[in-house]
Design an enzyme around this catalytic site. Structure first.
Site, short mmCIF file in Angstrom:
data_model
loop_
_atom_site.label_atom_id
_atom_site.label_comp_id
_atom_site.label_asym_id
_atom_site.label_seq_id
_atom_site.Cartn_x
_atom_site.Cartn_y
_atom_site.Cartn_z
N GLU A 108 -92.72 -61.21 7.13
CA GLU A 108 -93.90 -61.80 6.52
C GLU A 108 -95.16 -61.10 7.00
OE1 GLU A 108 -92.62 -66.43 5.68
OE2 GLU A 108 -93.17 -65.89 7.73
N CYS A 128 -88.45 -61.21 16.64
CA CYS A 128 -89.07 -60.89 17.93
C CYS A 128 -88.09 -61.21 19.04
CB CYS A 128 -90.36 -61.69 18.12
SG CYS A 128 -91.24 -61.31 19.66
N CYS A 132 -90.47 -66.68 23.21
CA CYS A 132 -91.42 -67.73 23.58
C CYS A 132 -91.03 -69.02 22.87
CB CYS A 132 -92.84 -67.32 23.21
SG CYS A 132 -93.40 -65.81 24.04
N GLY A 178 -93.04 -60.04 15.69
CA GLY A 178 -92.68 -58.98 16.61
C GLY A 178 -93.66 -58.77 17.75
N GLU A 179 -93.20 -58.07 18.78
CA GLU A 179 -94.01 -57.63 19.92
C GLU A 179 -94.37 -56.17 19.67
OE1 GLU A 179 -95.99 -56.34 22.87
OE2 GLU A 179 -95.57 -58.50 22.90
N SER A 212 -101.83 -57.17 19.70
CA SER A 212 -101.51 -58.32 20.53
C SER A 212 -100.20 -58.08 21.28
CB SER A 212 -101.40 -59.57 19.66
OG SER A 212 -101.04 -60.70 20.44
N CYS A 357 -100.78 -68.58 13.53
CA CYS A 357 -100.23 -67.95 14.73
C CYS A 357 -98.99 -68.71 15.22
CB CYS A 357 -101.31 -67.94 15.81
SG CYS A 357 -100.80 -67.16 17.34
#
Length: 365
Positions: A108, A128, A132, A178-179, A212, A357
């Site tokens: 997305e 990801c 978290c 994703g990171e 980020s 977010c």
């Protein structure tokens, strides 16, 4: 003692997408064009069409010989992503697009319109691996890294949408799925492409691009040495290691102190102020003493080169947590600012369509 969470720094071994024109540098593109029996200068025409006019279909590139357009399309413009669904919110100001990639993987992206600017929240991975617990993307695990072409195509599609509306895509935030720093090389190459002036890129200023990260400290330092002007956003979410080990499991690898040291190096090297992202969770990380500690630690580590972006927790399916009440949020802001650190509450867009977010999950509903 909590059970250690398994993190995924390396993407699963899956086939990457076919090579797209956006994956190639200028010289390689010229070589590919010559292999198609076209002169080198046609490569420049293709680049001007793609980056300058935002044309992604060679069949519509009227300055190319009509007899060669199909061959150019087959060789250089494979269909990397297909839009499956658009969802609008905020009176049409926010649009979330669900994409199906060539291998069936879903991702997305979110286009957000503000007065005077338009921002694309871009995905750098499908899924990801940072796990978290309050983030829908992190709970889904990592499918694979995205290619440069797949990331650039997200930007081109959004830029084309804005062009059709008489506007312009002005900002990009690598805050989607994703990171970004776990797909380091491709993300950096994507930044260089989208920020280069046409016909080499879309001409989006690096100062208007934000990367980020949950805090991959060595990669933050490496990014600083790239000598780009992008803004760094660190998803900190709490100032103490004990809670951060739970909320951001990568903290077990790199502590708060190590992450803030790397962030200071980035700020000193780039000259850019670092943004600290803090999702405020009721009765979890919103205590007054944590606000005081956050302000003190940031002031000590980063001085005036920091800004706190407070994010009211966005709901995700099955989550046991919710956002802090407004009075506690306001008190948190006041206490952080009392330590000399600027702190603002993010204007959350797209919550009603799970585009805010931490909500992106790429589910085909």
């Amino acid at each position: 003692m909590a059970t250690p969470v398994k993190l995924q720094f390396a993407a699963p071994k899956r086939g990457m997408p076919p090579v797209h024109m956006a994956d190639l540098d200028e010289e390689t593109l010229k070589e590919r064009v010559q292999e198609l029996g076209l002169p080198k200068f046609r490569a420049d025409q293709i680049r001007r069409q793609y980056y300058g006019r935002l044309q992604g279909d060679p069949m519509e590139m009227t300055d190319l010989p009509e007899s060669k357009r199909a061959a150019v399309k087959e060789a250089l413009f494979p269909e990397l992503m297909q839009p499956m669904r658009n969802m609008d919110a905020d009176d049409g100001e926010t649009r979330k697009t669900l994409w199906r990639l060539h291998d069936g993987t879903m991702l997305e992206s979110v286009l957000m319109r503000y007065p005077g600017r338009a921002t694309l929240c871009i995905s750098s991975q499908a899924g990801c691996g940072m796990a978290c617990p309050f983030c829908a993307t992190g709970q889904g695990g990592l499918d694979r890294n995205l290619s440069v072409g797949e990331m650039v195509e997200q930007a081109r599609a959004a830029a084309s949408t804005m062009q059709e509306e008489g506007g312009r895509l002005s900002n990009i935030v690598f805050m989607g799925m994703g990171e970004p720093l776990a797909n380091y090389k491709r993300v950096v190459e994507t930044i260089r492409k989208v920020s280069a002036p046409a016909p080499d890129g879309f001409g989006i200023s690096q100062r208007n691009i934000t990367v980020s990260t949950v805090g991959l400290a060595p990669a933050i330092r490496k990014l600083a040495d790239e000598e780009m002007k992008v803004r760094l956003a660190v998803s900190l979410h709490t100032p103490d290691d004990e809670l951060r080990d739970e909320l951001v499991p990568v903290n077990n690898r790199w502590s708060v102190e190590e992450v803030l040291d790397a962030a200071r190096y980035y700020a000193d090297t780039s000259g850019r102020r670092v943004s600290i992202e803090y999702a405020l969770i009721r009765d979890m990380n919103d205590q007054p003493w944590r606000a005081d500690l956050l302000g003190k630690k940031l002031r000590g580590a980063l001085g005036t080169k920091v800004h706190v972006n407070l994010i009211p927790l966005n709901p995700t399916p099955g989550s046991k947590w919710d956002a802090s009440p407004k009075d506690r949020q306001d008190e948190f802001v006041r206490r952080v600012e009392a330590q000399g650190v600027p702190c603002t509450v993010r204007d959350t867009k797209g919550q009603e369509i799970a585009a805010a977010c931490g909500q992106l999950a790429a589910e085909e509903r």
